[in-house]
Design an enzyme around this catalytic site. Structure first.
Site, mmCIF file in Angstrom:
data_model
loop_
_atom_site.group_PDB
_atom_site.id
_atom_site.type_symbol
_atom_site.label_atom_id
_atom_site.label_comp_id
_atom_site.label_asym_id
_atom_site.label_seq_id
_atom_site.Cartn_x
_atom_site.Cartn_y
_atom_site.Cartn_z
ATOM 1 N N HIS A 192 17.684 -39.740 15.401
ATOM 2 C CA HIS A 192 16.160 -39.710 15.296
ATOM 3 C C HIS A 192 15.398 -39.926 16.497
ATOM 4 O O HIS A 192 15.623 -40.926 17.035
ATOM 5 C CB HIS A 192 15.986 -40.851 14.115
ATOM 6 C CG HIS A 192 16.087 -40.446 12.764
ATOM 7 N ND1 HIS A 192 17.351 -40.221 12.473
ATOM 8 C CD2 HIS A 192 15.169 -40.194 11.706
ATOM 9 C CE1 HIS A 192 17.208 -39.840 10.817
ATOM 10 N NE2 HIS A 192 16.028 -40.055 10.582
ATOM 11 N N GLU A 195 9.741 -39.621 16.842
ATOM 12 C CA GLU A 195 8.958 -39.736 15.602
ATOM 13 C C GLU A 195 8.026 -40.910 15.697
ATOM 14 O O GLU A 195 6.902 -40.827 16.145
ATOM 15 C CB GLU A 195 9.739 -39.966 14.499
ATOM 16 C CG GLU A 195 9.335 -40.265 13.146
ATOM 17 C CD GLU A 195 10.147 -40.714 12.083
ATOM 18 O OE1 GLU A 195 11.371 -41.158 12.299
ATOM 19 O OE2 GLU A 195 9.691 -40.834 10.981
ATOM 20 N N ASP A 274 13.424 -38.350 3.042
ATOM 21 C CA ASP A 274 13.580 -39.494 1.780
ATOM 22 C C ASP A 274 12.553 -39.053 0.803
ATOM 23 O O ASP A 274 11.613 -39.604 0.314
ATOM 24 C CB ASP A 274 13.164 -40.805 2.178
ATOM 25 C CG ASP A 274 13.933 -41.196 3.587
ATOM 26 O OD1 ASP A 274 15.240 -41.425 3.460
ATOM 27 O OD2 ASP A 274 13.314 -41.132 4.549
HETATM 28 N N1 HPA Z 1 13.819 -42.565 9.234
HETATM 29 C C1 HPA Z 1 14.596 -43.418 9.978
HETATM 30 N N2 HPA Z 1 15.560 -44.213 9.418
HETATM 31 C C2 HPA Z 1 15.737 -44.071 8.242
HETATM 32 C C3 HPA Z 1 15.117 -43.119 7.438
HETATM 33 C C4 HPA Z 1 13.892 -42.416 7.874
HETATM 34 O O1 HPA Z 1 13.208 -41.670 7.378
HETATM 35 N N3 HPA Z 1 15.427 -43.199 6.067
HETATM 36 C C5 HPA Z 1 16.469 -43.789 6.116
HETATM 37 N N4 HPA Z 1 16.632 -44.485 7.367
HETATM 38 ZN ZN ZN Z 2 15.242 -39.295 8.717
#
Ligand code: HPA
Ligand code: ZN
Length: 336
Positions: A192, A195, A274
């Site tokens: 990730h 964001e 999610d």
């Molecule tokens: N972003 C980052 N971490 C996470 C997410 C998300 O959408 N869902 C569960 N852990």
């Molecule tokens: Zn995610």
């Protein structure tokens, strides 16, 4: 044809984050666990911002206590995705929640998840692959244990390693040991980035973790040189527009940079992240993109071709998925 009939590839889905609220409530009741401040009056998940979302996510996840719970969750999630036309999903799996980071415990959870996935494949024609995921706000030391779990269970089902959690804590490079360990075990990598942290976090992901895909990465749109770099490197973004809007990154889909990134030659794919938390589904994402940007069947076909090329699966699976995509939208009563 309906939106559900379009065959779809999803690359970015957190398994616990896909749990329908009813599923979590039922499990909580069975175990006599009282969940406070997780649901709103209508029974939806409720949170104010990203850190709060992570807290609510972890509270909901706390009712999943045994491998059997994860087997039931996997079944429920895959049934739901298959009904929505998804033919292939990659789910983020967290040994932190499944066995507390202990390898023997993780193996038991993994076995249960994999068995449920195989049954769902037979029943609904949907394929699942797992990306073992460390949680950034649990810190680099815990992440090493998770990387070891990933490396020890890498294979046909566990095909990737990634990192989720609170992107504003620490730096990507703090987790380089874990990503190196996973890479050496033959796992494909994603993290990730871009964001809640800006373009710099995407650069760090490329430089320090050497990932081939990025979860979200949408903030790269603020930096033309970075977009050029992503396009040249062929880095694939797992874009989750509904998630970004629900978490307040952009006011609406028209303000979302997915079309800008795509126009700059960056490889974009679409996922839900999610889905019940963000009140979305793959079909709703596609429908929104049609409304906001006029994307049509050919655009969605191109999106899914990009996703299948970037999928962390073996060549035989990729070929099979390409064949299904080429067959076009599913007919009534056909498996996805
Ligand atoms: N972003 C980052 N971490 C996470 C997410 C998300 O959408 N869902 C569960 N852990
Ligand atoms: Zn995610």
């Amino acid at each position: 044809m309906t939106w559900q009939d379009i065959r779809k590839i999803e690359l970015h889905l957190h398994l616990e984050g896909a749990a329908p609220p009813d599923f979590i409530r039922r499990l909580a009741k069975e175990k006599s666990i009282s969940l406070t401040r997780v649901f709103d009056a209508q029974g939806h998940y409720r949170f104010d911002d990203f850190p709060h979302f992570l807290q609510v996510y972890e509270a909901a996840t706390s009712v999943l206590k045994r491998p059997e719970d994860y087997a039931r969750l996997t079944t429920a999630v895959l049934e739901q995705s298959a009904a929505d036309g998804v033919i292939y999903t990659e789910a983020f799996l967290s040994p932190d929640f499944c066995g507390g980071g202990d390898l023997a415990g993780w193996r038991e959870y993994l076995h249960a998840i994999q068995e449920a996935a195989e049954a769902a494949e037979t029943a609904h024609g949907i394929t699942l692959r797992g990306i073992v995921t460390c949680i950034r706000h649990f810190g680099p030391y815990t992440a090493r244990q998770i990387a070891r779990c990933a490396a020890e269970t890498a294979g046909a089902f566990i095909t990737g390693f990634g990192m989720g959690g609170n992107e504003t804590m620490g730096r990507q490079g703090d987790f380089a040991w874990s990503f190196d360990c996973a890479r050496e075990a033959g796992l494909r990598l994603t993290t990730h980035a871009g964001e809640f942290a800006g373009p710099e976090s995407v650069r760090q992901a490329l430089d320090d973790l050497r990932v081939s895909r990025i979860g979200h990465g949408v903030r790269a749109a603020e930096d033309p040189a970075l977009m050029e770099r992503l396009a040249e490197a062929g880095t694939v973004l797992e874009v989750c527009p509904g998630s970004n809007i629900a978490l307040g990154l952009y006011p609406d889909l028209r303000a979302h940079p997915i079309a800008k990134l795509r126009a700059a030659g960056v490889k974009v794919t679409v996922s839900t992240d999610d889905p019940p938390f963000f009140r979305t589904s793959m079909s709703q994402e596609y429908q929104g993109l049609e409304r906001a940007f006029g994307w049509d069947e050919d655009d969605f076909a191109a999106l899914n071709r990009t996703a299948v090329e970037a999928a962390f699966c073996d060549a035989t699976t990729r070929k099979r998925l390409e064949g299904k995509l080429k067959a076009g939208p599913r007919k009534r009563r056909e498996l996805p």
